[in-house]
Structures are given as C-alpha cells and as structure tokens.
Design a protein around this motif. Structure first.
Motif, mmCIF file in Angstrom:
data_model
loop_
_atom_site.group_PDB
_atom_site.id
_atom_site.type_symbol
_atom_site.label_atom_id
_atom_site.label_comp_id
_atom_site.label_asym_id
_atom_site.label_seq_id
_atom_site.Cartn_x
_atom_site.Cartn_y
_atom_site.Cartn_z
ATOM 1 N N ARG A 187 0.829 -1.204 0.000
ATOM 2 C CA ARG A 187 0.000 0.000 0.000
ATOM 3 C C ARG A 187 0.868 1.261 0.000
ATOM 4 N N ASP A 188 0.531 2.183 -0.914
ATOM 5 C CA ASP A 188 1.219 3.484 -0.981
ATOM 6 C C ASP A 188 2.734 3.312 -1.004
ATOM 7 N N LYS B 107 4.985 4.317 -2.887
ATOM 8 C CA LYS B 107 5.837 5.473 -3.186
ATOM 9 C C LYS B 107 6.111 6.291 -1.942
ATOM 10 N N GLU B 108 5.162 6.274 -1.035
ATOM 11 C CA GLU B 108 5.248 7.150 0.129
ATOM 12 C C GLU B 108 6.193 6.629 1.204
ATOM 13 N N ARG B 109 6.300 5.346 1.276
ATOM 14 C CA ARG B 109 7.122 4.782 2.353
ATOM 15 C C ARG B 109 7.985 3.712 1.724
ATOM 16 N N ASP B 110 9.215 3.700 2.106
ATOM 17 C CA ASP B 110 10.111 2.718 1.527
ATOM 18 C C ASP B 110 10.380 1.680 2.594
ATOM 19 N N GLY C 240 -1.108 3.217 -4.894
ATOM 20 C CA GLY C 240 -1.180 4.655 -4.697
ATOM 21 C C GLY C 240 -0.779 5.456 -5.930
#
Lengths: 278, 278
Positions: free
Chosen positions: B23-24, B26-29, B98
C-alpha cells in the motif's frame, strides 16, 4: 556589481509577471516552447553564462534566492547588465517554483537558431568523435550522454527525431550543463543522419551487446568515428545494424545489457583513448 | 500451474490486509524495515526468484496485475507454492500502490541474515574484483554500481555505513535486480573496511580525478583489486587518499568529474579487462 535597484530587482509577489516563466516549473517543462529552457544551480548557470553571447544560447533572466546571491557574484559579473536578475526570499521563491527549491538558483535560457545538421557536420575536425543517439527518450540517459561527451572530448552529439529534447530540465541538470557546451543537432531519422556522416567519410559503429567487433579493436579512422546508441530494451534497428559496423562492450555473458548512458560513456572513454584525445 | 483458488488469490479490496505491504509504496520505503523490500517488474522478479532459497533473500508474497499473469508464469513456476501470489484488476492494483503501476508486477522480498563483512571477504576468490563505496546515498548511483558490478563480474560490493541501503525501491530497480545477485555487505567506516581488505592482501585503489596512477596502469594483483568510489562533490576522504593507491580515469581537463556510477562502471570495465575477467 549588481545591487538592488541597479541590475538587481527584488520580487515580493510570486504572481509577478516578470518571473512568470519560473512558476510551477515542475509541472510544465519549457523545453521546446520557443526554445526556452530552465537553468538550475550554480554549475549549470556558470555554463550558461559561458555560452551566453557565443551564438547558440542566451540567458534571458535570472532568479535567485537572496542568500545565494553572494555565491554567484562572479558568474553575474560575466552576464551583460541588460539581462535582468531578480532576487526573492525563500518563501517567495518556493511559492513561485511550486516546491522547495533548495538550490535557490534559477535562470531562463533561450536556444537561438536550431543548428542545421549539415553545418554542424561541416564544423567537425579531422579524427572527430561523434555520438549519435537513436530513440533515447529517457532524460537521465540523454543528460548522461552529454556529460560523458564533454568528459571524453566528443565533438558533437546528434539526436534522431525520436530522442527527447536535451534542454528538458532533468536532462540539462544531469548533463551538469554539458548540453550548453557540446555542439548538438536534433531531428531526422537515424538512418538519414548516419548516411550523411558516412558520406563525409566518418566511420559508423552501432553499439550493441551482439556487435561484431570488440570496441577495443576499432581502428582510429582518420575522418572520425561515430558511436551510435539505441534504447536499452529495443536496441538499434536492423536497418542500422545491417548497414554499418557494430561493436560490443566486453562484459560477462548472460546479463542484461548496460544502461544506455553507461554504454555510451564506456564507448566514448575507449574510443577517445584510441584516438588519443585523452 | 497456479490458478485462482490454487496458489493464486484474487484481491478485490485495496484495504485487504494480505497485501498491506504494497500500500502506498511510493510514500514509504520498506528498505531496512525488518529486511523487507519491494520488488518491481519482470526482470527483478526473475532475479528474486533465482535468489529465493539460496540463503540470502526470500520472496514473501507476489502481487500481479491480472493481465500480466501469463507473462510471468515461467517465473511463478520456479517459486515454491507456499509463497502466496495475488492478482488484482488494474483499478484495485493502482488503488493499493497509490499510483498507476504500469508494470503491474510487485513482490515483497526479505533479506535473510545480514552478511558479515569478514565472512564475505572469506568467500572472495583469488584475483578478486571488489567495489567499495564511501558515502554514496544517491539511489541511482548505488543501483548503477550494482548493475555494473554484475556486468563486469565483480565478486562483491562493500558499502560503508554512510551509503544508502541498496534495497531501496529505486536502487534495486536501477540495478535491474543485481543487488540480489552480487554479494554485498554494508556497515562500518570506509577506512576500517578497506584495512580489512588490505590485510587480506587485496590492492586498494581510490578513484579520483586527481589519482596518481592512470587506471590502465594498475597491475593485475594476484589477490585482487578493490576500487573505492566516493561521492561526486566531496570525493574520497583524505584518510583514504593518503593511505592507499589512487587512480584516475583519463578525461578532458577542466571539467566536472564523472558521475559516481559512471566512474565506477568505467573503472570496473578497465580492471575486469586487466584481470582478464571479460
């Protein structure tokens, strides 16, 4: 020296029409829009200032974060006073650019008349080293090609009509400004471009993992050498591979080929040595 | 063969906890989070499948765009059935990730025990070729180093404690999965790392535009060669430059040095030739 009110103008309103071209620069890329492009950072501004007035590029205006001004005084001193320079606070500059602009140095450049392929070919020296790119649309790869062309003394970069504009923000930035110093032309099909170079006696070598010759065995042709790079996935079209010599970069078998920018860099390094340019 | 209901599970709800790690993205690596990392695209999935079970990496789960399933059937066939595979429609997959995930191929990887520097050094063959990176935090450069290390047959990549994790999404992607195939270790200071290699008899060469020797003149040491790369701006610290041999890549004078990934690639190409590895 430029001071506020004398060659330097303060901008307090992000909507000021005098700096409109810098608004939301991430969202829209000026490349190709009447030849305008965005210059970012000290190094690229220095390259642009060096190119200004030499005929190919011009700086139209400069926009600086106020506390970066002292760091670029020496560059500003080389730019004619009729090129407007603006300063702004960090808050105003970020509001103009649309993101946090930590470099704090922007300028608007303009490409003068697009160089004609034939006149560019006319300027090539004996023992020329030329890069020809086919279908390279990745801005990082185009930027890397120009940076490497500068590092290894290539005389020109020729881009076919399917390559991206090297004046795109990211390509120019990755090239560390070399797009402004290495002569280039863009347009036409790769085959027509290469035929014109071959007519002038240059030796054409398509780079490919399946190339017939090892790059190191390319002879130092007296008229010069053209290195042709295609995209990573597709490679060079058969029309190019069948018509001209092909060269490979030695590497371990069974692996994905090198990145297009990397392959061009290694080939330039190798051929520049063969031609005794470096 | 996996079919829905047998080794393959359809996901209809983007909030499904079974695919929460995607999930998402790109936002969290995920890199560094209990050794988990995100695998993207066919080529990297293939590398991960090849590495799975060999001890260093494991695939924990796979998430595919439904119409990409047929393209990776051969890879799935090599992954044990107890590794869950999920499929989703384009709309659901984009809602999970995302952003529009045009590749349509994701997997969650896990790095097993971090390899110990000394045991990694123990596995080096005679005439080893090793890359040591100092302070490289740019994901593109780290990825390029691994890709080049694979292309030119390097035996290991060693990263000092100030380098970024090569399992970051972008680094892994730029490496085209080579992070999963080239042995590496990360941690410690660059000097302690190099001292340990020097104790084993390897010859250490710091790459620098001001290097004392031309890269081409480096002798093919019997124990092996370590190429040390620093950041573009700072270069290598004096402690490294003064303690070990230094080598330069021939290039035109007066220009910005090469990009760190590019310099490492050219150096690997040159030394692999000297060592007759390619």
């Amino acid at each position: 020296m430029r001071v506020e009110g004398n060659g330097l103008t303060r901008i307090d309103d992000p909507a000021d029409p005098r700096i409109a071209e810098f608004r939301d620069i991430k969202e829209r890329d000026l490349a190709g829009r009447r030849g305008r492009f965005i210059i970012e950072g000290t190094v690229v501004l220095r390259m642009a200032a060096a190119a200004h007035g030499a005929g190919a590029f011009e700086i139209e205006k400069i926009l600086l974060l106020e506390n970066r001004l002292d760091g670029v005084r020496d560059i500003l001193a080389t730019v004619p006073d009729d090129v407007p320079a603006y300063v702004a606070s960090g808050g105003v500059l970020d509001a103009i650019a649309g993101f946090h602009l930590h470099r704090g140095i922007l300028a608007l450049g303009r490409r003068m008349a697009e160089p004609d392929l034939d006149s560019l070919i006319d300027t090539l020296p004996k023992k020329a080293l030329v890069v020809a790119a086919c279908g390279i649309s990745n801005h990082d790869n185009i930027g890397a090609m120009f940076r490497n062309a500068a590092a290894f003394g290539a005389d020109a970069v020729l881009l076919d009509e399917t390559c991206c504009d090297p004046l795109y923000r990211k390509a120019l930035r990755v090239s560390v400004g070399s797009v402004l110093s290495v002569p280039y032309a863009r347009g036409g099909s790769i085959l027509s471009l290469l035929e014109r170079l071959a007519e002038r006696g240059l030796s054409i070598w398509g780079l490919s993992p399946s190339g017939q010759s090892d790059l190191r065995d390319i002879p130092p042709e007296s008229q010069g050498i053209v290195l042709v790079t295609g995209t990573e996935g597709e490679g060079l079209p058969d029309t190019v591979m069948n018509r001209f010599g092909t060269a490979r970069i030695s590497q371990r078998p069974g692996l994905d080929s090198l990145n297009a920018g990397m392959a061009t860099g290694i080939a330039l390094y190798e051929i520049a040595r063969i031609q005794q340019k470096i």
